[in-house]
Design a protein around this motif. Structure first.
Motif, short mmCIF file in Angstrom:
data_model
loop_
_atom_site.label_atom_id
_atom_site.label_comp_id
_atom_site.label_asym_id
_atom_site.label_seq_id
_atom_site.Cartn_x
_atom_site.Cartn_y
_atom_site.Cartn_z
N PRO A 236 1.29 7.14 -19.75
CA PRO A 236 2.26 6.54 -18.81
C PRO A 236 3.25 5.65 -19.54
CG PRO A 236 0.00 6.27 -18.03
CD PRO A 236 -0.09 6.71 -19.46
N PRO A 237 4.43 5.48 -18.97
CA PRO A 237 5.40 4.56 -19.57
C PRO A 237 4.95 3.11 -19.43
CG PRO A 237 6.18 5.38 -17.47
CD PRO A 237 4.92 6.13 -17.77
N ALA A 238 5.66 2.21 -20.13
CA ALA A 238 5.32 0.79 -20.09
C ALA A 238 5.57 0.22 -18.70
CB ALA A 238 6.16 0.04 -21.12
N GLY A 239 4.89 -0.88 -18.40
CA GLY A 239 5.16 -1.56 -17.15
C GLY A 239 6.53 -2.21 -17.18
N TYR A 240 6.98 -2.69 -16.04
CA TYR A 240 8.32 -3.29 -15.98
C TYR A 240 8.38 -4.31 -14.86
CZ TYR A 240 8.93 0.18 -12.23
OH TYR A 240 8.78 0.94 -11.10
N ASN B 195 19.70 -5.25 -15.34
CA ASN B 195 19.99 -3.93 -15.90
C ASN B 195 18.89 -3.49 -16.87
OD1 ASN B 195 21.73 -1.77 -15.75
ND2 ASN B 195 22.91 -2.39 -17.54
N VAL B 196 17.65 -3.58 -16.43
CA VAL B 196 16.48 -3.28 -17.27
C VAL B 196 16.33 -1.76 -17.43
CG1 VAL B 196 13.97 -3.46 -17.41
CG2 VAL B 196 15.32 -5.38 -16.55
N SER B 197 16.07 -1.33 -18.66
CA SER B 197 15.76 0.08 -18.92
C SER B 197 14.25 0.28 -18.74
CB SER B 197 16.15 0.47 -20.34
OG SER B 197 17.54 0.37 -20.52
N TYR B 198 13.88 1.24 -17.95
CA TYR B 198 12.45 1.48 -17.70
C TYR B 198 12.25 2.91 -17.21
CZ TYR B 198 13.43 1.05 -12.69
OH TYR B 198 13.93 1.24 -11.43
N ARG B 199 11.00 3.34 -17.28
CA ARG B 199 10.62 4.62 -16.70
C ARG B 199 9.43 4.41 -15.78
NH1 ARG B 199 12.12 9.53 -20.83
NH2 ARG B 199 14.03 8.56 -21.62
N ASP B 200 9.36 5.21 -14.72
CA ASP B 200 8.35 5.01 -13.69
C ASP B 200 7.32 6.14 -13.76
OD1 ASP B 200 8.37 3.41 -10.64
OD2 ASP B 200 7.01 5.10 -11.02
N ASP C 150 15.64 7.63 -18.31
CA ASP C 150 15.31 6.33 -17.73
C ASP C 150 15.66 6.32 -16.24
OD1 ASP C 150 14.52 5.42 -20.19
OD2 ASP C 150 16.40 4.37 -20.63
N GLU C 151 15.17 5.28 -15.55
CA GLU C 151 15.54 5.09 -14.15
C GLU C 151 16.96 4.50 -14.07
OE1 GLU C 151 13.67 5.72 -11.39
OE2 GLU C 151 12.04 6.57 -12.58
N GLY D 183 0.80 -1.22 0.00
CA GLY D 183 0.00 0.00 0.00
C GLY D 183 0.83 1.26 0.00
N VAL D 184 2.15 1.12 0.13
CA VAL D 184 3.04 2.28 0.11
C VAL D 184 3.85 2.24 -1.19
CG1 VAL D 184 4.88 3.54 1.26
CG2 VAL D 184 3.18 2.30 2.61
N ALA D 185 3.68 3.27 -2.02
CA ALA D 185 4.47 3.43 -3.23
C ALA D 185 5.37 4.65 -3.03
CB ALA D 185 3.56 3.61 -4.44
N THR D 186 6.08 5.05 -4.08
CA THR D 186 6.98 6.19 -3.95
C THR D 186 6.72 7.20 -5.04
OG1 THR D 186 8.67 5.03 -5.24
CG2 THR D 186 8.80 4.85 -2.84
N LEU D 187 6.86 8.45 -4.67
CA LEU D 187 6.83 9.56 -5.62
C LEU D 187 8.25 10.08 -5.72
CD1 LEU D 187 5.08 11.57 -7.30
CD2 LEU D 187 5.09 13.03 -5.28
N LYS D 188 8.82 10.00 -6.92
CA LYS D 188 10.23 10.32 -7.07
C LYS D 188 10.44 11.55 -7.95
CE LYS D 188 11.34 6.09 -8.43
NZ LYS D 188 12.14 4.90 -8.80
N SER D 189 11.48 12.29 -7.62
CA SER D 189 11.99 13.35 -8.48
C SER D 189 13.45 13.01 -8.71
CB SER D 189 11.84 14.72 -7.83
OG SER D 189 10.48 15.04 -7.66
N GLY D 190 13.72 12.29 -9.79
CA GLY D 190 15.06 11.76 -9.97
C GLY D 190 15.22 10.49 -9.16
N ASN D 191 16.44 10.26 -8.70
CA ASN D 191 16.74 8.99 -8.04
C ASN D 191 17.08 9.14 -6.57
OD1 ASN D 191 16.73 7.50 -10.65
ND2 ASN D 191 18.42 8.93 -11.05
N SER D 192 17.29 10.36 -6.12
CA SER D 192 17.69 10.56 -4.73
C SER D 192 16.60 11.20 -3.89
CB SER D 192 18.95 11.44 -4.66
OG SER D 192 19.99 10.88 -5.41
N ILE D 193 15.52 11.67 -4.53
CA ILE D 193 14.45 12.33 -3.81
C ILE D 193 13.22 11.45 -3.90
CG2 ILE D 193 13.05 14.41 -3.67
CD1 ILE D 193 15.32 15.89 -5.10
#
Length: 794
Positions: free
Chosen positions: A731-735, A765-770, A780-781, A144-154
């Motif tokens: 939205p980007p593709a699932g991964y 080493n999958v390329s994906y976007r969230d 990409d992520e 039930g907890v997901a993440t909201l990201k701005s880049g990879n460190s926030i």
């Protein structure tokens, strides 16, 4: 069987039950010599006292579940339940009381909850795995907890689809005030100071505020009552970023007298790497120190805390584009507009944050069951956001905010045999100063805010299998701001007719305005908890919560440098009002357990950021997002299972799904996390140096429910202006990602152990976007990350 035989059978069974009488006897003992004659023992509805030698006896007790409550002034009470089948002899060992009402002797502990909300926890072992990462990363371990990201460190937590000001973070009993309204403002804490992290979904934490529409994150430090000195050091290395962190903590525990804790952490990472390119300017620096001193006596304890957090976080260079063409091409071609070689340097754009907390807390214990708590805390938060500017201006922050918060809270708690009553008041005075020396119009203005809240909560346990709890809270808030508006913007948004009374001065092309708002909000909840003999637990909770618009939602007016978007607030916003129904079912089988938690959250005047177009400034071209309001409904379900296949193998599953609808526009809500399923299989063998191997699958589906906010703009193509569609909605593709974790423990000295952990994130080493990452438009992520952790306990 005839009707008479039925009656006879049940009469015999009933009478057998009634007249199966038993006796309980024993002795009250203690670590220190006491007069045991004053010890009161409640056994079901009987109340007895021990004699001068501590002996007690209760006769004629029926068979079955039997509740026992032992109390003695100055000592921790003992509250337990046993299954009485025959005469029983049992001794109870009392322990001097300082703070907690813990059990000392437990023959059969009653683990049933007395609250109507399932509180999910991350324990120390899980927290230590994320020592080199963020709070948001660790909270993904909870369904039930997901993440909201701005880049990879926030990384900010999303609870049941809600985030930001709707999810307060409580750190060491202090409600964090760290400009939490920003999507790219992650909680300013060091996860290494946490001993336990609790997530409460929904607005049931009325003690901390009535605006937790999404939920609460409660971070608790280590408390040690034993007179001992010990410490821990964790060293982390991460191949992705070519850096790591080191954290050390020392703890001096004590039941009475002085005790203290100290923790220091330093993190140093360079650019992160996506599978196909370097993510330029994504390094981080982080330094943190936290220390507290506590004195405990028989009737009271007092503590003083100081916490210092200092972070410098690089913002992806490609997220700041120079013109509409670059922005359009970056979104359309899926290639960052800026790709440089790896470096540890952090250039503009970047953000620097300093957060300090000073807290004084004192508790006075009237008796074993009631105490009064007084707490004052002060927080200072300085946020600097640097943009790419010319000349000497490059060294001057484009946004310089200084937020100071004073909070005073008084709480009274009464915990009797079946009742828990808590009430209190909390007042906070907050001042935000937006430094004008930046030379750029600040995103949010100067303001003063006053909060005053009063609450009362209670729970009553009718039996060991049924309890009810509820609470109510009233909050008064007043906010006075001072802000310059361009006259063109003021008129464009229709404020000249609606808020002319806010105008305090005429400065050529700008109005000096003094907006002032007051709110009075009521929040409440009620719920039940049922536990059955078959080890089912059923929770139900109905809550009503109110959240006032935050300063960003009211006053934003310009470029938010960390996100690279222009944000526009709205003075017309009203407070959000959410009504949430949440139920949960838990079942414990022999080797399998599960927890299912469906919910429905109806939110009147839901506030959200909506992309509305591009705007070109002297800095470049940026997407424009406006705060808007609608009526919304969020419905979802969380599922968590644990299967102990045998003594070595175990499997766990987490599933989270939420659907958000804009009822007025009859379309999906923006920024709702998609369906996520996590599977983890674990092998452990204690004889092999506590070997632990984990393989985890993280499956994130494509979000198929999203609003269409695409728009057209003009770009230059072949020296001609052409109209193009900018797709900011799809939205980007699932991964699917696979992660590996392993650890072994070694006895290095007599009282010291060393844990060696090796892990790989994104093995293939999958390329994906969230979809939940605002910078998905630009890059990409991160790709594969190999991590090594050494942990020394001493």
């Amino acid at each position: 069987m005839s009707k008479k035989k039925h009656v006879f059978f049940w009469l015999v069974l009933f009478c057998s039950s009634i007249y199966s009488q038993n006796n309980i006897s024993g002795k009250i003992i203690s670590e220190k010599r006491i007069n045991s004659a004053n010890t009161h023992i409640h056994i079901n509805n009987k109340v007895i006292s021990s004699n001068s030698s501590g002996q007690f006896q209760a006769n004629d007790l029926p068979s079955g579940s039997t509740k026992i409550f032992v109390s003695h002034a100055g000592y921790q009470p003992i509250d337990t339940v046993i299954q009485l089948q025959s005469d029983l002899k049992i001794d109870f060992k009392l322990k001097p009381s300082t703070t907690a009402l813990d059990e000392v002797v437990i023959q059969q502990k009653n683990k049933n909850s007395t609250t109507s909300v399932v509180a999910q926890q991350l324990k120390l072992a899980t927290i230590e795995k994320y020592s080199n990462q963020t709070l948001g990363d660790a909270l993904k371990e909870i369904a039930g907890v997901a993440t909201l990201k701005s880049g990879n460190s926030i990384v900010k937590p999303i609870i049941n689809g809600l985030y930001g000001s709707r999810v307060p973070v409580i750190y060491n009993n202090v409600r964090l005030e760290d400009q939490q309204w920003g999507m790219e403002h992650d909680p300013n804490i060091d996860i290494n100071t946490a001993n336990k992290i609790t997530v409460i979904k929904g607005s049931s934490g009325l003690q901390y505020g009535g605006d937790a529409i999404g939920g609460l994150v409660i971070i608790e430090p280590l408390t040690v009552k034993k007179d001992t000195l010990f410490g821990r050091t964790i060293i982390n290395y991460d191949s992705n970023g070519k850096g790591g962190s080191v954290t050390t903590s020392l703890h001096q525990g004590n039941d009475l007298g002085l005790s203290w804790n100290a923790t220091g952490t330093y993190k140093y990472l360079g650019d992160k790497q996506a599978p196909d390119y370097n993510l330029s300017n994504t390094g981080t620096r982080n330094a943190h120190f936290s220390g507290d001193l506590k004195y405990s006596a028989a009737k009271f304890n007092s503590s003083l805390l100081y916490s210092y957090y200092n972070a410098t976080i690089g913002i992806l260079s490609a997220s700041h584009t120079g013109n509409v063409n670059d922005l359009y091409n970056s979104i359309t071609n899926k290639i960052p507009s800026v790709i440089n070689d790896f470096t540890y340097n952090i250039n503009n754009p970047k953000q620097k944050v300093k957060h300090q907390i000073v807290k004084f807390n004192s508790n006075y214990y009237f008796d074993n069951a009631s105490f009064l708590s007084l707490q004052y805390d002060f927080q200072s938060n300085n946020r600097l956001e640097y943009d790419v500017r010319r000349g000497d201006f490059n060294d001057i922050a484009a946004l310089d905010l200084d937020l100071k918060t004073h909070t005073l809270a008084i709480d009274y708690t009464k915990n009797t045999h079946d009742w828990l009553i808590k009430t209190g008041v909390r007042t906070a005075i907050q001042n935000n100063y937006a430094n004008p020396a930046t030379g750029i119009r600040p995103l949010i203005p100067n303001y003063d805010k006053l909060d005053l809240g009063i609450y009362g909560i209670a729970s009553y346990r009718f039996s060991d299998r049924f309890s009810i709890d509820g609470g109510i809270r009233n909050d008064y808030t007043k906010i006075d701001a001072s802000k310059f508006y361009l006259k063109s913007r003021w008129e464009e948004r229709g404020y000249d007719e609606q808020f002319s009374e806010f105008i305090a001065g005429d400065f050529s092309t700008q109005w000096l305005t003094k907006p002032s708002f007051t709110f009075n909000s009521v929040s409440a909840n009620i719920g039940t908890h049922i536990a059955t003999a078959a080890k089912w637990e059923l929770f139900s909770n109905l809550s009503f919560a109110s959240r006032n618009p935050n300063p960003s939602e009211f006053f934003s007016d310009g470029l938010h440098h960390s996100t690279g978007v222009i944000e526009l607030g709205d003075l017309n916003l009203k407070k959000e009002q959410a009504t949430k129904l949440s139920v949960a079912a838990k079942k414990q089988f022999n080797r399998f357990s599960f927890e299912l938690n469906p919910y429905l959250n109806s939110i009147k005047d839901y506030i959200f950021l909506k992309p509305t177009g591009f705007e070109t400034t002297i800095r470049g071209a940026f997407p424009v997002y406006e705060y808007q309001q609608t009526n919304a409904v969020l419905a979802g379900v969380d599922l968590q299972t644990v299967w102990e296949i045998n003594n070595k193998w175990a499997h766990s599953l987490r599933l989270s799904y939420v659907s958000g609808r804009d009822k007025q526009a009859n379309e999906p809500l923006i920024d709702m996390p998609p369906l996520q399923i996590n599977n983890k299989i674990t092998f452990s063998k204690k004889e092999w140096n506590s070997l632990r191997l984990e393989l985890q699958s993280e499956l994130v589906f494509r979000q198929t429910q999203f609003p269409d906010n695409n728009f057209y703009t003009q770009i230059i193509k072949d020296n001609e202006l052409v109209s193009v569609l900018v797709d900011t909605s799809t939205p980007p593709a699932g991964y699917q990602l696979f992660h590996f974790y392993s650890e072994m423990k070694f006895k290095t000295f007599k009282k010291a152990t060393t844990t060696v952990a090796f892990s790989i994130q994104n093995i293939f080493n999958v390329s994906y976007r969230d979809y939940s990452n605002r910078q998905r438009f630009f890059t990409d992520e991160v790709g594969r990350s190999i991590q090594l952790q050494l942990k020394f306990n001493y």
